[in-house]
Write a protein that holds these residues in place. Structure first.
Motif, mmCIF file in Angstrom:
data_model
loop_
_atom_site.group_PDB
_atom_site.id
_atom_site.type_symbol
_atom_site.label_atom_id
_atom_site.label_comp_id
_atom_site.label_asym_id
_atom_site.label_seq_id
_atom_site.Cartn_x
_atom_site.Cartn_y
_atom_site.Cartn_z
ATOM 1 N N ASN B 285 12.406 -13.250 -1.975
ATOM 2 C CA ASN B 285 13.542 -14.480 -3.025
ATOM 3 C C ASN B 285 13.386 -14.176 -4.289
ATOM 4 O OD1 ASN B 285 13.826 -16.653 -4.009
ATOM 5 N ND2 ASN B 285 11.928 -18.128 -3.001
ATOM 6 N N PRO B 286 14.313 -13.300 -5.403
ATOM 7 C CA PRO B 286 13.927 -12.480 -6.637
ATOM 8 C C PRO B 286 14.726 -14.124 -7.483
ATOM 9 C CG PRO B 286 15.889 -11.737 -5.294
ATOM 10 C CD PRO B 286 15.510 -12.364 -4.577
ATOM 11 N N PRO B 287 14.065 -13.610 -8.938
ATOM 12 C CA PRO B 287 14.022 -14.916 -9.946
ATOM 13 C C PRO B 287 15.410 -15.055 -9.647
ATOM 14 C CG PRO B 287 13.538 -12.539 -11.160
ATOM 15 C CD PRO B 287 12.946 -12.913 -9.187
ATOM 16 N N PHE B 288 16.032 -15.597 -9.926
ATOM 17 C CA PHE B 288 17.299 -16.244 -9.751
ATOM 18 C C PHE B 288 17.614 -16.622 -11.227
ATOM 19 C CE2 PHE B 288 17.306 -20.083 -6.203
ATOM 20 C CZ PHE B 288 17.466 -19.179 -5.837
ATOM 21 N N SER B 289 18.865 -15.191 -11.548
ATOM 22 C CA SER B 289 19.665 -15.345 -12.606
ATOM 23 C C SER B 289 18.261 -14.902 -13.480
ATOM 24 C CB SER B 289 20.196 -15.880 -12.876
ATOM 25 O OG SER B 289 20.942 -16.753 -11.770
ATOM 26 N N LEU B 290 18.043 -13.522 -13.682
ATOM 27 C CA LEU B 290 16.807 -13.457 -14.452
ATOM 28 C C LEU B 290 17.845 -12.734 -15.369
ATOM 29 C CD1 LEU B 290 13.553 -12.393 -15.676
ATOM 30 C CD2 LEU B 290 14.145 -9.780 -13.850
ATOM 31 N N ASP B 291 17.255 -13.203 -16.962
ATOM 32 C CA ASP B 291 18.057 -12.425 -18.300
ATOM 33 C C ASP B 291 17.058 -11.419 -18.318
ATOM 34 O OD1 ASP B 291 19.180 -12.710 -20.511
ATOM 35 O OD2 ASP B 291 18.084 -14.113 -21.159
ATOM 36 N N LYS B 292 17.265 -10.616 -19.037
ATOM 37 C CA LYS B 292 16.425 -9.420 -20.190
ATOM 38 C C LYS B 292 16.037 -8.395 -18.459
ATOM 39 C CE LYS B 292 15.658 -11.391 -23.712
ATOM 40 N NZ LYS B 292 14.619 -12.733 -24.435
ATOM 41 N N TRP B 293 16.776 -8.308 -17.275
ATOM 42 C CA TRP B 293 16.555 -8.169 -16.409
ATOM 43 C C TRP B 293 16.063 -6.156 -16.830
ATOM 44 C CZ3 TRP B 293 19.012 -4.150 -14.185
ATOM 45 C CH2 TRP B 293 21.029 -4.131 -14.506
ATOM 46 N N GLY B 294 16.629 -5.544 -17.652
ATOM 47 C CA GLY B 294 16.868 -4.408 -17.264
ATOM 48 C C GLY B 294 18.023 -3.034 -17.785
ATOM 49 N N HIS B 295 19.031 -4.306 -18.312
ATOM 50 C CA HIS B 295 20.197 -3.703 -18.320
ATOM 51 C C HIS B 295 20.718 -2.249 -18.684
ATOM 52 C CE1 HIS B 295 24.674 -3.745 -20.272
ATOM 53 N NE2 HIS B 295 25.088 -4.330 -19.076
ATOM 54 N N ASP B 296 20.082 -2.131 -20.118
ATOM 55 C CA ASP B 296 19.980 -1.269 -20.842
ATOM 56 C C ASP B 296 19.801 -0.089 -19.824
ATOM 57 O OD1 ASP B 296 21.296 -2.721 -22.572
ATOM 58 O OD2 ASP B 296 19.945 -2.626 -24.533
ATOM 59 N N GLU B 297 18.338 0.127 -19.716
ATOM 60 C CA GLU B 297 18.074 1.303 -19.285
ATOM 61 C C GLU B 297 19.060 1.816 -17.723
ATOM 62 O OE1 GLU B 297 16.372 -1.590 -19.964
ATOM 63 O OE2 GLU B 297 14.568 -1.619 -20.517
ATOM 64 N N ALA B 298 19.375 0.304 -16.867
ATOM 65 C CA ALA B 298 20.232 0.862 -15.837
ATOM 66 C C ALA B 298 21.051 2.086 -15.640
ATOM 67 C CB ALA B 298 20.443 -0.740 -15.078
ATOM 68 N N GLU B 299 21.778 2.044 -17.029
ATOM 69 C CA GLU B 299 22.588 2.973 -16.764
ATOM 70 C C GLU B 299 21.962 4.356 -16.494
ATOM 71 O OE1 GLU B 299 24.786 3.123 -20.829
ATOM 72 O OE2 GLU B 299 26.702 3.484 -19.742
ATOM 73 N N SER B 314 22.308 -10.749 -18.422
ATOM 74 C CA SER B 314 21.449 -11.856 -18.953
ATOM 75 C C SER B 314 21.297 -12.596 -17.453
ATOM 76 C CB SER B 314 22.519 -12.530 -19.564
ATOM 77 O OG SER B 314 23.421 -13.492 -18.921
ATOM 78 N N LYS B 315 22.089 -11.560 -16.537
ATOM 79 C CA LYS B 315 21.768 -12.335 -15.077
ATOM 80 C C LYS B 315 21.711 -11.185 -13.608
ATOM 81 C CE LYS B 315 24.354 -16.257 -15.579
ATOM 82 N NZ LYS B 315 24.423 -16.593 -17.085
ATOM 83 N N GLY B 316 20.000 -11.186 -13.949
ATOM 84 C CA GLY B 316 19.714 -10.198 -12.868
ATOM 85 C C GLY B 316 19.718 -9.928 -11.035
ATOM 86 N N ASP B 317 20.506 -11.115 -10.883
ATOM 87 C CA ASP B 317 21.054 -11.108 -9.292
ATOM 88 C C ASP B 317 21.443 -9.953 -8.659
ATOM 89 O OD1 ASP B 317 19.829 -13.928 -9.447
ATOM 90 O OD2 ASP B 317 21.943 -14.486 -10.477
ATOM 91 N N TRP B 318 22.217 -9.465 -9.602
ATOM 92 C CA TRP B 318 22.937 -8.084 -8.306
ATOM 93 C C TRP B 318 22.000 -7.086 -8.042
ATOM 94 C CZ3 TRP B 318 25.823 -8.309 -4.344
ATOM 95 C CH2 TRP B 318 27.058 -9.175 -3.554
ATOM 96 N N ALA B 319 21.322 -6.816 -9.447
ATOM 97 C CA ALA B 319 20.466 -5.929 -9.395
ATOM 98 C C ALA B 319 19.482 -6.246 -8.591
ATOM 99 C CB ALA B 319 19.645 -5.946 -11.673
ATOM 100 N N PHE B 320 18.870 -7.189 -8.422
ATOM 101 C CA PHE B 320 18.110 -6.797 -7.307
ATOM 102 C C PHE B 320 18.730 -6.440 -5.857
ATOM 103 C CE2 PHE B 320 15.516 -9.068 -10.454
ATOM 104 C CZ PHE B 320 14.044 -8.945 -10.239
ATOM 105 N N ILE B 321 20.081 -7.660 -5.538
ATOM 106 C CA ILE B 321 21.074 -6.208 -4.658
ATOM 107 C C ILE B 321 21.048 -5.287 -4.041
ATOM 108 C CG2 ILE B 321 22.804 -7.769 -2.791
ATOM 109 C CD1 ILE B 321 22.444 -9.726 -4.882
ATOM 110 N N THR B 322 21.568 -4.913 -5.133
ATOM 111 C CA THR B 322 21.645 -3.651 -4.930
ATOM 112 C C THR B 322 20.737 -2.729 -4.990
ATOM 113 O OG1 THR B 322 23.366 -3.656 -6.736
ATOM 114 C CG2 THR B 322 22.831 -1.650 -6.843
ATOM 115 N N HIS B 323 19.722 -3.208 -5.575
ATOM 116 C CA HIS B 323 18.114 -2.680 -5.156
ATOM 117 C C HIS B 323 17.818 -2.567 -3.585
ATOM 118 C CE1 HIS B 323 13.404 -1.000 -5.352
ATOM 119 N NE2 HIS B 323 13.839 -2.050 -4.387
ATOM 120 N N MET B 324 18.280 -3.902 -3.256
ATOM 121 C CA MET B 324 16.662 -3.439 -1.734
ATOM 122 C C MET B 324 18.738 -3.342 -0.665
ATOM 123 S SD MET B 324 16.481 -8.392 -2.154
ATOM 124 C CE MET B 324 16.386 -8.523 -0.521
ATOM 125 N N ILE B 325 19.655 -3.300 -1.923
ATOM 126 C CA ILE B 325 20.428 -2.702 0.154
ATOM 127 C C ILE B 325 20.596 -0.246 -0.253
ATOM 128 C CG2 ILE B 325 22.749 -2.081 0.590
ATOM 129 C CD1 ILE B 325 23.802 -4.889 -0.308
#
Lengths: 195, 497
Positions: B285-299, B314-325
């Motif tokens: 149950n990750p934080p909803f729409s987390l801002d500053k989740w690490g977009h720059d480092e993700a590249e 500004s929205k980390g939802d799919w980052a968490f989902i992607t990590h989980m998958i």
């Protein structure tokens, strides 16, 4: 007809003092039911009979456990209303934001006192006596000093019944207005669709 | 001695918080209370076992000491709760409590390192000036010494009682904590629903990459057969990480691995080759729409988790989902995640990631939940289920948003609601106005938008108005009104007005 103070005809006491917000936390297995201000409508009716069940942490004095014919009067805020408690299947109580008015004289009908406390005259009296910079509060002394005109039992009964019938008539008129509008609109829509 | 019951012990523990109420912020005293409970628990277990061995070995201290050395937690002399309780009137009681906890941590380094890091019983800023602080600590020690809070296994019986009281306190703290609550606690029914849906098997490895206080992880683990499962998790907040570890121990789940750190920027669960570990079940149950989740480092993510696209800054939802998958086992791993509804339909980068995942045939189900289920937010959420071992191309949509019990502050899913959702998911068939089995073509026709109303038609047609019935009701009410008015007139005449 004679005039009396409320204190001469009834006892006035505060509801139970509950400490901490836990005190009113719902507990489906609780042995008491707690009546709250949000359970009352402006006309003194109860919006529900399924009052919140709670398990008080402190002992609830038997004197504040509600009895049939007790009148509940909110003593905080600017709203004036009074509700006649008619009984419940479980023991009920109220918090200290209510006065419990318990008629002690056979000369006065509890429903009559409740009606009187909801009238415009009562509102004017209580508006004058509320104190407080933030939350308006009514002192017990002001409540006890409220003047109660005391006509005969028959007249009290007729007043209470007239008031009850008046509210019933108002409800019927409201429902009729809705139905008449619905009927007319539907009739006109049907006419519009007819060739 | 009679065994105590769960609600009684919950009640005593919750009342111990009265010492702090109004003096210390709930957020701060929460940690003190939970640490006290844990300390009392390990002390009582120690005492109980020691008494049993003393009886067994006829008071032979050497043999007893040898057996006690193999206890789950070691309790050095003078560090147990009762030794400190005996000193409760001392002027340096806060310091003594700190020393005792440090001693326990030191003696159990492998298990408890850092668990007590957030509590300082000698803290002036948190517990007040010395005289006040000492008085409060004395009360606290006395509350926990209550015979009703006797946590000896021979008294409380099954181990779950302790886990449950901890869980109870966490939930109560969460319901009082408002917006911050979501950070450390997932409501019990939502955890239970995810556990039912994911139905872990015996021997499964289960991971929650944003595990909070671990309640969700424990519920999913419990759903697995017996105790044969392995729990893994990661939590960014140091305090919550400590709570989570205590929660695991109190539930008797000692063999867990809970890492401390930011899952997206710094994942810490690796296999032997320093690759991300793969799990049978990943749940969160990750934080909803987390801002500053690490977009720059993700590249430049060293684990190439974001190859389907980088979620917006500004929205980390799919980052968490992607990590989980990416951390679900290839060919069989399953993922269950709680998301805000925006995840289902937002476009741009999020739309592209969603489309890629659907085209890979990983999405299995979308379940809409009622609003106001979560602590701190009233917005409705949904559960997404992904399956790496899917054998068909369809996706099941369930609209469970209209079926809930209306509680005073929060909506509640009852066991009946959970069973219905689970049974619908198992049947994987369309149910009128509740669920819809969509083909991959239908998803493509909807531009990979997963908004539930596009698939589940819940439109209720208005009932046709029966004019004759309306007319009859009008006539009846008019007659009743006339009767009421006549009675009123009678009373008015009696009153002479």
């Amino acid at each position: 007809m004679s005039n009396h103070t409320l204190a001469e005809l009834a006892s006035v006491r505060m509801g139970a003092t509950l400490r901490g917000r836990d005190a009113t936390r719902p507990d489906p297995a609780g042995s008491f039911r707690l009546i709250q201000i949000s359970d009352l409508d402006d006309r003194g009716g109860f919006l529900t009979q399924d009052f919140t069940r709670v398990s008080p942490r402190e002992a609830i004095s038997s004197s504040v456990v509600l009895r049939p014919d007790d009148i509940l009067f909110p003593n905080r805020g600017a709203r004036t209303t009074a509700s006649l408690f008619e009984g419940s299947d479980s023991p009920c109580f109220v918090g200290a934001q209510f006065f419990i008015i318990r008629p002690s004289s056979r000369k006065v009908m509890p429903a009559y006192v409740a009606w009187l406390l909801r009238t415009r005259d009562a509102t004017d009296y209580f508006d004058l006596h509320r104190r407080g910079s933030n939350v308006l509060t009514l002192q017990k002394g002001a409540m006890e000093a409220f003047q109660v005109p005391l006509p005969s039992w028959e007249i009290q009964h007729a007043i209470v019944e007239t008031d009850r019938l008046h509210h019933h008539a108002c409800d019927l008129e409201s429902r009729l207005a809705v139905l008449r509008h619905l009927h007319l609109e539907e009739t006109l829509i049907n006419r519009a669709h007819r060739p | 001695m009679s065994k105590i019951n769960q609600s009684e012990i919950n009640d005593v523990a919750w009342r111990a918080c009265d010492t702090f109420r109004g003096v210390v912020d709930a957020e701060n005293y929460r940690n003190y209370i939970l640490v006290m409970l844990f300390w009392k628990y390990i002390t009582d277990v120690w005492r109980d076992h020691r008494d049993a061995y003393l009886r067994e070995y006829d008071g032979d201290e050497v043999r007893v000491a040898r057996r006690m050395a193999r206890e789950r937690f070691q309790l050095p002399d003078g560090c147990d709760f009762y030794s400190i309780h005996a000193l409760r009137t001392g002027t340096d009681i806060g310091e003594r409590m700190n020393v005792a906890l440090a001693g326990i941590e030191e003696a159990n380094k492998a298990k408890l390192e850092g668990v007590f890091r957030e509590v300082d019983f000698n803290s002036e800023s948190k517990l007040g000036q010395t005289r006040d602080r000492n008085a409060r600590l004395k009360l606290l020690l006395e509350d926990f010494a209550s015979p009703k809070l006797d946590l000896r296994p021979s008294i409380v019986g099954e181990e779950d009682v302790i886990g449950n009281v901890y869980e109870y306190l966490l939930e109560r703290f969460a319901s009082d904590a408002g917006k911050k609550a979501g950070e450390f606690y997932t409501p019990g029914q939502v955890s239970k629903l995810l556990a039912l849906l994911l139905a872990p098997k015996k021997g499964d490895t289960i991971c929650d990459p944003t595990c909070g206080s671990g309640s969700l992880l424990i519920k999913v683990g419990r759903q697995a057969d017996e105790r044969d499962f392995a729990l893994y998790g990661q939590e960014m907040n140091g305090t919550t990480h400590a709570l989570c570890r205590m929660n695991m121990f109190l539930h008797g789940m000692d063999n867990f691995r809970i890492e401390w750190g930011d899952t997206l920027r710094n994942p810490r669960l690796f296999d032997g080759d320093h690759q991300l570990m793969k799990f049978d079940i990943v749940v969160a149950n990750p934080p909803f729409s987390l801002d500053k989740w690490g977009h720059d480092e993700a590249e430049a993510d060293p684990f190439h988790r974001f190859h389907r696209g980088r979620p917006p800054k500004s929205k980390g939802d799919w980052a968490f989902i992607t990590h989980m998958i990416e951390t679900a086992r290839e060919g069989s791993g399953r993922v269950g995640v709680v998301v805000p509804h925006g995840v289902l339909f937002r476009g741009a980068a999020e739309g592209r990631i969603r489309e890629a995942l659907i085209k890979e045939n990983l999405l299995e189900a979308v379940i809409g939940l009622p609003a106001n289920l979560f602590f701190g937010t009233g917005i409705p959420a949904a559960i997404l289920l992904f399956n790496k071992g899917k054998t068909h191309g369809d996706v099941l949509f369930i609209d469970a948003s209209r079926e809930f019990k209306d509680a005073k502050n929060q909506n509640v899913l009852t066991d009946e609601h959970l069973t219905k959702i689970d049974a619908t998911y198992r049947a994987f068939q369309t149910v009128e106005k509740y669920a819809y089995r969509a083909t991959s073509q239908e998803l493509a026709d909807n531009a990979f938008n997963l908004n539930i109303p596009r698939y589940v038609d819940t439109f209720e047609e208005e009932a046709e108005i029966d004019l004759d019935a309306v007319k009859r009701e009008i006539t009846t009410l008019e007659a009743e009104l006339a009767e009421v008015r006549a009675k009123m007139q009678g009373y008015l005449e009696e009153l002479g007005v």
